[in-house]
Enzyme design. Sequence first.
Site, PDB file in Angstrom:
ATOM      1  N   TRP A  27       0.856  -1.192   0.000  1.00 26.45           N
ATOM      2  CA  TRP A  27       0.000   0.000   0.000  1.00 26.45           C
ATOM      3  C   TRP A  27       0.889   1.238   0.000  1.00 26.45           C
ATOM      4  O   TRP A  27       1.916   1.264   0.669  1.00 26.45           O
ATOM      5  CB  TRP A  27      -0.865   0.016   1.268  1.00 26.45           C
ATOM      6  CG  TRP A  27      -2.217  -0.602   1.096  1.00 26.45           C
ATOM      7  CD1 TRP A  27      -2.502  -1.927   0.986  1.00 26.45           C
ATOM      8  CD2 TRP A  27      -3.458   0.094   1.034  1.00 26.45           C
ATOM      9  NE1 TRP A  27      -3.848  -2.113   0.862  1.00 26.45           N
ATOM     10  CE2 TRP A  27      -4.473  -0.879   0.884  1.00 26.45           C
ATOM     11  CE3 TRP A  27      -3.837   1.440   1.096  1.00 26.45           C
ATOM     12  CZ2 TRP A  27      -5.824  -0.556   0.801  1.00 26.45           C
ATOM     13  CZ3 TRP A  27      -5.180   1.759   1.013  1.00 26.45           C
ATOM     14  CH2 TRP A  27      -6.158   0.757   0.849  1.00 26.45           C
ATOM     15  N   SER A  61      -0.305  -3.180   5.582  1.00 28.87           N
ATOM     16  CA  SER A  61       0.361  -3.138   6.896  1.00 28.87           C
ATOM     17  C   SER A  61      -0.233  -4.131   7.883  1.00 28.87           C
ATOM     18  O   SER A  61       0.481  -4.652   8.746  1.00 28.87           O
ATOM     19  CB  SER A  61       0.252  -1.728   7.473  1.00 28.87           C
ATOM     20  OG  SER A  61       0.964  -0.828   6.658  1.00 28.87           O
ATOM     21  N   TYR A  62      -1.513  -4.363   7.763  1.00 25.67           N
ATOM     22  CA  TYR A  62      -2.170  -5.289   8.697  1.00 25.67           C
ATOM     23  C   TYR A  62      -1.572  -6.691   8.588  1.00 25.67           C
ATOM     24  O   TYR A  62      -1.575  -7.463   9.549  1.00 25.67           O
ATOM     25  CB  TYR A  62      -3.676  -5.332   8.399  1.00 25.67           C
ATOM     26  CG  TYR A  62      -4.469  -6.086   9.434  1.00 25.67           C
ATOM     27  CD1 TYR A  62      -4.790  -5.505  10.657  1.00 25.67           C
ATOM     28  CD2 TYR A  62      -4.920  -7.392   9.179  1.00 25.67           C
ATOM     29  CE1 TYR A  62      -5.521  -6.195  11.604  1.00 25.67           C
ATOM     30  CE2 TYR A  62      -5.655  -8.090  10.123  1.00 25.67           C
ATOM     31  CZ  TYR A  62      -5.950  -7.482  11.333  1.00 25.67           C
ATOM     32  OH  TYR A  62      -6.673  -8.169  12.269  1.00 25.67           O
ATOM     33  N   GLU A  63      -1.038  -7.022   7.431  1.00 21.57           N
ATOM     34  CA  GLU A  63      -0.439  -8.350   7.214  1.00 21.57           C
ATOM     35  C   GLU A  63       1.001  -8.415   7.739  1.00 21.57           C
ATOM     36  O   GLU A  63       1.615  -9.498   7.724  1.00 21.57           O
ATOM     37  CB  GLU A  63      -0.433  -8.703   5.720  1.00 21.57           C
ATOM     38  CG  GLU A  63      -1.769  -9.188   5.172  1.00 21.57           C
ATOM     39  CD  GLU A  63      -2.825  -8.111   5.082  1.00 21.57           C
ATOM     40  OE1 GLU A  63      -2.528  -7.026   4.560  1.00 21.57           O
ATOM     41  OE2 GLU A  63      -3.958  -8.352   5.558  1.00 21.57           O
ATOM     42  N   LEU A  91       0.676   3.841   6.736  1.00 20.94           N
ATOM     43  CA  LEU A  91      -0.759   3.987   6.967  1.00 20.94           C
ATOM     44  C   LEU A  91      -1.112   5.464   6.904  1.00 20.94           C
ATOM     45  O   LEU A  91      -0.465   6.288   7.554  1.00 20.94           O
ATOM     46  CB  LEU A  91      -1.129   3.416   8.337  1.00 20.94           C
ATOM     47  CG  LEU A  91      -1.098   1.891   8.404  1.00 20.94           C
ATOM     48  CD1 LEU A  91      -0.914   1.409   9.831  1.00 20.94           C
ATOM     49  CD2 LEU A  91      -2.374   1.308   7.806  1.00 20.94           C
ATOM     50  N   HIS A  98     -10.777   2.966  10.276  1.00 15.98           N
ATOM     51  CA  HIS A  98      -9.903   1.918   9.746  1.00 15.98           C
ATOM     52  C   HIS A  98      -8.439   2.148  10.152  1.00 15.98           C
ATOM     53  O   HIS A  98      -7.755   1.249  10.655  1.00 15.98           O
ATOM     54  CB  HIS A  98     -10.027   1.962   8.217  1.00 15.98           C
ATOM     55  CG  HIS A  98      -9.617   0.731   7.494  1.00 15.98           C
ATOM     56  ND1 HIS A  98     -10.190  -0.501   7.710  1.00 15.98           N
ATOM     57  CD2 HIS A  98      -8.672   0.535   6.546  1.00 15.98           C
ATOM     58  CE1 HIS A  98      -9.624  -1.388   6.916  1.00 15.98           C
ATOM     59  NE2 HIS A  98      -8.687  -0.791   6.209  1.00 15.98           N
ATOM     60  N   PHE A 123      10.719  -0.861  14.115  1.00 16.17           N
ATOM     61  CA  PHE A 123       9.375  -0.321  13.880  1.00 16.17           C
ATOM     62  C   PHE A 123       9.383   0.580  12.643  1.00 16.17           C
ATOM     63  O   PHE A 123       9.593   1.786  12.727  1.00 16.17           O
ATOM     64  CB  PHE A 123       8.907   0.451  15.119  1.00 16.17           C
ATOM     65  CG  PHE A 123       7.479   0.910  15.023  1.00 16.17           C
ATOM     66  CD1 PHE A 123       6.455   0.002  14.806  1.00 16.17           C
ATOM     67  CD2 PHE A 123       7.154   2.249  15.155  1.00 16.17           C
ATOM     68  CE1 PHE A 123       5.137   0.423  14.713  1.00 16.17           C
ATOM     69  CE2 PHE A 123       5.839   2.679  15.072  1.00 16.17           C
ATOM     70  CZ  PHE A 123       4.830   1.763  14.853  1.00 16.17           C
ATOM     71  N   ARG A 137       8.192  12.352   5.323  1.00  9.31           N
ATOM     72  CA  ARG A 137       8.990  11.419   6.142  1.00  9.31           C
ATOM     73  C   ARG A 137       9.744  10.380   5.312  1.00  9.31           C
ATOM     74  O   ARG A 137      10.573   9.648   5.827  1.00  9.31           O
ATOM     75  CB  ARG A 137       8.082  10.762   7.192  1.00  9.31           C
ATOM     76  CG  ARG A 137       7.817  11.715   8.335  1.00  9.31           C
ATOM     77  CD  ARG A 137       6.539  11.459   9.088  1.00  9.31           C
ATOM     78  NE  ARG A 137       6.343  12.503  10.098  1.00  9.31           N
ATOM     79  CZ  ARG A 137       5.895  13.747   9.843  1.00  9.31           C
ATOM     80  NH1 ARG A 137       5.565  14.101   8.610  1.00  9.31           N
ATOM     81  NH2 ARG A 137       5.772  14.633  10.817  1.00  9.31           N
TER      82      ARG A 137
END
Length: 169
Positions: A27, A61-63, A91, A98, A123, A137
Amino acid sequence: MAVKGLGKPDQVYDGSKIRVGIIHARWNRVIIDALVKGAIERMASLGVEEKNIIIETVPGSYELPWGTKRFVDRQAKLGEPLDVVIPIGVLIKGSTMHFEYISDSTTHALMNLQEKVDMPVIFGLLTCMTEEQALARAGIDEAHSMHNHGEDWGAAAVEMAVKFGKNAF
Ligand code: INI
């Protein structure tokens, strides 16, 4: 005077003997690619060999937490164990909850993963309110460009592996 950001390390860490895994979400790919590039370039400058940087991807990112766990397991099984892993995701807040749920659950899962895999998990998750914040960033927003956070993650990975990794002491 800027006070934020990764300060100078207490020494220069030699990454020439470590193997690093990068696993990134797909993503927000333009930003992801810049972050991954920043991490690789910084690690290369600290002596990490190209052949010792292994890259894998997941959809979003959830994965990342589960993907990272299995990535670590797979590399160990292949006889090419990692010393440190950098999950990278971006994200960006939308109009629903969400973002909050994924940011929170993924962050906690990545933190807890360190115990499970017994290895430093850097992280590498940007959780931004706007696309502009994310671009800045990653060092690719010309108007508000900050340094590329991927570089910090690469430096943190080398330091954590060399100082505290399984073969460090
Ligand atoms: N995943 C991201 O990595 N970044 C996002 O900004 C994002 N948004 O906005 O929804 C996102 N969603 C996908 C999610 O991580 C999972 O891949 C999906 O829900 C399937 O489990």
